[in-house]
Design an enzyme around this catalytic site. Structure first.
Site, PDB file in Angstrom:
ATOM      1  N   ASP A   8      30.349  36.024  36.886  1.00 48.88           N
ATOM      2  CA  ASP A   8      30.583  37.101  37.861  1.00 48.88           C
ATOM      3  C   ASP A   8      32.238  36.948  38.005  1.00 48.88           C
ATOM      4  O   ASP A   8      32.960  36.045  37.586  1.00 48.88           O
ATOM      5  CB  ASP A   8      29.989  36.359  39.077  1.00 48.88           C
ATOM      6  CG  ASP A   8      30.397  37.079  40.387  1.00 48.88           C
ATOM      7  OD1 ASP A   8      30.115  38.383  40.434  1.00 48.88           O
ATOM      8  OD2 ASP A   8      30.441  36.530  41.596  1.00 48.88           O
ATOM      9  N   ASP A  10      34.351  38.373  41.135  1.00 44.44           N
ATOM     10  CA  ASP A  10      34.924  37.834  42.454  1.00 44.44           C
ATOM     11  C   ASP A  10      34.320  36.421  42.927  1.00 44.44           C
ATOM     12  O   ASP A  10      33.193  36.249  43.173  1.00 44.44           O
ATOM     13  CB  ASP A  10      34.728  38.842  43.593  1.00 44.44           C
ATOM     14  CG  ASP A  10      35.265  40.349  43.005  1.00 44.44           C
ATOM     15  OD1 ASP A  10      36.567  40.281  42.652  1.00 44.44           O
ATOM     16  OD2 ASP A  10      34.680  41.474  43.321  1.00 44.44           O
ATOM     17  N   ASP A  16      38.041  35.470  45.972  1.00 44.24           N
ATOM     18  CA  ASP A  16      37.251  36.489  46.691  1.00 44.24           C
ATOM     19  C   ASP A  16      38.144  36.992  47.694  1.00 44.24           C
ATOM     20  O   ASP A  16      38.214  36.516  48.848  1.00 44.24           O
ATOM     21  CB  ASP A  16      35.920  35.944  47.021  1.00 44.24           C
ATOM     22  CG  ASP A  16      34.983  36.997  47.488  1.00 44.24           C
ATOM     23  OD1 ASP A  16      35.175  38.164  47.213  1.00 44.24           O
ATOM     24  OD2 ASP A  16      33.932  36.697  47.913  1.00 44.24           O
TER      25      ASP A  16
HETATM   26 MG    MG Z   1      31.012  36.821  43.546  1.00 46.44          MG
END
Ligand code: MG
Ligand code: ZN
Length: 185
Positions: A8, A10, A16
């Protein structure tokens, strides 16, 4: 057949930031360069799989997502770390951009992004792993047939910790820890 780490974006690779779309806002999570290099050196592809519903919501365009991608690559370069491919889901059912406001097969927890990468790049999912900071990431990895999926507590992972524990998920504190764990399996 190749093997891969599906990552993934972010909260796993970069910090994030809500609806990140400016290259200048990209900050890598600690130790990510070294972790990605380990993935490269172990003979796995590093494949980013990222929901970018901000595109369907009209908050930014794929062009900006690509600019963020270039920035991430730029930051990894001095660490001799390479992300091999990026797959994005631009969709969101209730979005405001008609073209992308659809129920798709690629918004995680659906496995479409991974399935596309598996097909395009000739990846054997049963020899591959997924690392994410949300349960929806982990579900996509499982649906695609990954050998193991790990949650990290960077990004949203910290907020999702209780749910992850309730589901008996493998939880690690960061991408470097998760990579080390998975490479030792
Ligand atoms: Mg994420
Ligand atoms: Zn999609």
């Amino acid at each position: 057949m190749k093997k891969a780490f599906f990552l993934d974006r972010d909260g796993v690779i970069n910090m994030d930031v809500d609806y990140l779309h400016k290259p200048e806002d990209v900050v890598l999570c600690p130790g990510v360069g070294k972790a990605v290099r380990k993935i490269n050196e172990a003979g796995y592809l590093a494949v980013v799989v990222s929901n970018q519903s901000g595109i369907a919501r009209g908050m930014y365009t794929l062009r900006e997502v690509k600019a963020v991608e270039r920035k991430i690559r730029e930051l990894l370069e001095p660490e001799n770390a390479r992300l091999d491919a990026f797959y994005y889901c631009p969709h969101y059912k209730d979005g405001s951009v008609p073209e992308f406001a659809v129920e798709c097969a690629c918004r995680k927890p659906k496995p479409g992004l991974l399935l596309n990468a598996i097909r395009d790049l000739g990846i054997d999912p049963s020899a591959s792993f997924l690392i994410g900071d949300q349960l929806s990431d982990l579900r996509a990895g499982e649906e695609a047939g990954c050998k193991a999926v790990v949650m990290v507590t960077t990004g949203q992972g910290f907020r999702n910790l209780e749910k992850a524990r309730a589901e008996n998920r493998i939880v690690k504190s960061s991408l470097p820890e998760a990579v080390e764990y998975l490479l030792a399996l």
